[in-house]
Scaffold this motif. Sequence first.
Motif, short mmCIF file in Angstrom:
data_model
loop_
_atom_site.label_atom_id
_atom_site.label_comp_id
_atom_site.label_asym_id
_atom_site.label_seq_id
_atom_site.Cartn_x
_atom_site.Cartn_y
_atom_site.Cartn_z
N HIS A 198 10.27 3.46 5.85
CA HIS A 198 9.77 2.21 6.41
C HIS A 198 8.32 1.98 6.01
CE1 HIS A 198 7.99 -0.38 9.54
NE2 HIS A 198 9.12 -1.04 9.40
N ASP A 199 7.48 3.01 6.10
CA ASP A 199 6.06 2.88 5.78
C ASP A 199 5.82 2.64 4.29
OD1 ASP A 199 5.53 3.29 8.45
OD2 ASP A 199 4.90 5.38 8.19
N ALA A 200 6.69 3.17 3.43
CA ALA A 200 6.49 3.06 1.98
C ALA A 200 6.98 1.72 1.42
CB ALA A 200 7.20 4.19 1.26
N LEU A 201 7.95 1.12 2.07
CA LEU A 201 8.54 -0.11 1.55
C LEU A 201 7.49 -1.21 1.44
CD1 LEU A 201 11.26 -1.25 0.64
CD2 LEU A 201 11.60 -2.08 2.95
N GLY A 202 7.39 -1.78 0.26
CA GLY A 202 6.46 -2.87 0.01
C GLY A 202 5.04 -2.44 -0.31
N THR A 203 4.81 -1.14 -0.44
CA THR A 203 3.46 -0.66 -0.74
C THR A 203 3.28 -0.45 -2.24
OG1 THR A 203 4.03 1.70 -0.55
CG2 THR A 203 3.35 0.55 1.48
N GLN A 204 2.05 -0.35 -2.63
CA GLN A 204 1.68 0.01 -4.00
C GLN A 204 0.62 1.09 -3.91
OE1 GLN A 204 2.61 -1.61 -7.27
NE2 GLN A 204 4.33 -1.85 -5.87
N GLY A 205 0.68 2.05 -4.80
CA GLY A 205 -0.36 3.06 -4.85
C GLY A 205 -1.58 2.53 -5.57
N GLN A 206 -2.55 3.40 -5.74
CA GLN A 206 -3.77 3.05 -6.45
C GLN A 206 -3.50 2.93 -7.94
OE1 GLN A 206 -6.35 6.32 -5.65
NE2 GLN A 206 -6.32 6.03 -3.44
N ALA A 207 -4.29 2.10 -8.61
CA ALA A 207 -4.22 2.05 -10.07
C ALA A 207 -4.75 3.39 -10.58
CB ALA A 207 -5.06 0.90 -10.61
N ALA A 208 -3.90 4.16 -11.21
CA ALA A 208 -4.28 5.50 -11.66
C ALA A 208 -3.57 5.81 -12.97
CB ALA A 208 -3.89 6.54 -10.61
N GLN A 209 -4.19 6.65 -13.77
CA GLN A 209 -3.59 7.13 -15.01
C GLN A 209 -3.69 8.66 -15.06
OE1 GLN A 209 -5.84 5.00 -18.01
NE2 GLN A 209 -4.21 3.49 -18.18
N GLY A 251 -1.56 6.64 -22.40
CA GLY A 251 -0.41 6.32 -23.24
C GLY A 251 -0.74 6.17 -24.70
N ASP A 252 -1.93 6.63 -25.09
CA ASP A 252 -2.35 6.48 -26.48
C ASP A 252 -2.54 7.82 -27.19
OD1 ASP A 252 -4.57 7.33 -25.09
OD2 ASP A 252 -5.96 5.91 -26.03
N ALA A 253 -1.86 8.85 -26.72
CA ALA A 253 -2.04 10.18 -27.29
C ALA A 253 -1.67 10.23 -28.78
CB ALA A 253 -1.22 11.21 -26.52
N ALA A 254 -0.58 9.57 -29.17
CA ALA A 254 -0.16 9.61 -30.58
C ALA A 254 -1.22 9.00 -31.49
CB ALA A 254 1.17 8.87 -30.75
N GLN A 255 -1.80 7.88 -31.05
CA GLN A 255 -2.84 7.24 -31.87
C GLN A 255 -4.08 8.13 -31.97
OE1 GLN A 255 -1.19 5.75 -29.36
NE2 GLN A 255 -0.31 3.87 -30.14
#
Length: 117
Positions: free
Chosen positions: A84-95, A100-104
């Motif tokens: 119930h508490d998690a529904l509709g939530t978003q976490g922090q912007a994190a990486q 995603g640019d390891a190959a480059q």
Amino acid sequence: MRARQAQAARLRLIEPVGDLDRVQLERHAALIATDSGGVQKEAFFHRVPCVTLRDETEWVELVDAGWNRLAPPTSAEAVAAALHDALGTQGQAAQPYGAGDAAQRITARLVGSLGVA
């Protein structure tokens, strides 16, 4: 109480599916509940909140960032509250796993070390 009952009525339990179908379901889910370590990360990659039905996780960075919550599977009340508490939530912007640019970056290093222009 009625809100929780309405949400519970929307819950669908399904039979196990293959990998491609699972990924599609994850991408379009409002919330994921799992005991799988891999699915926790997949939920994060799809930006879907996740509740992990365990007392602990190997992906603590996802809990710290707010994308994952733990709920001990021995307590139906704790699981229901976490869902119930998690529904509709978003976490922090994190990486936590990079941009995603390891190959480059690897290619640029290799080219640079070989002196190739």
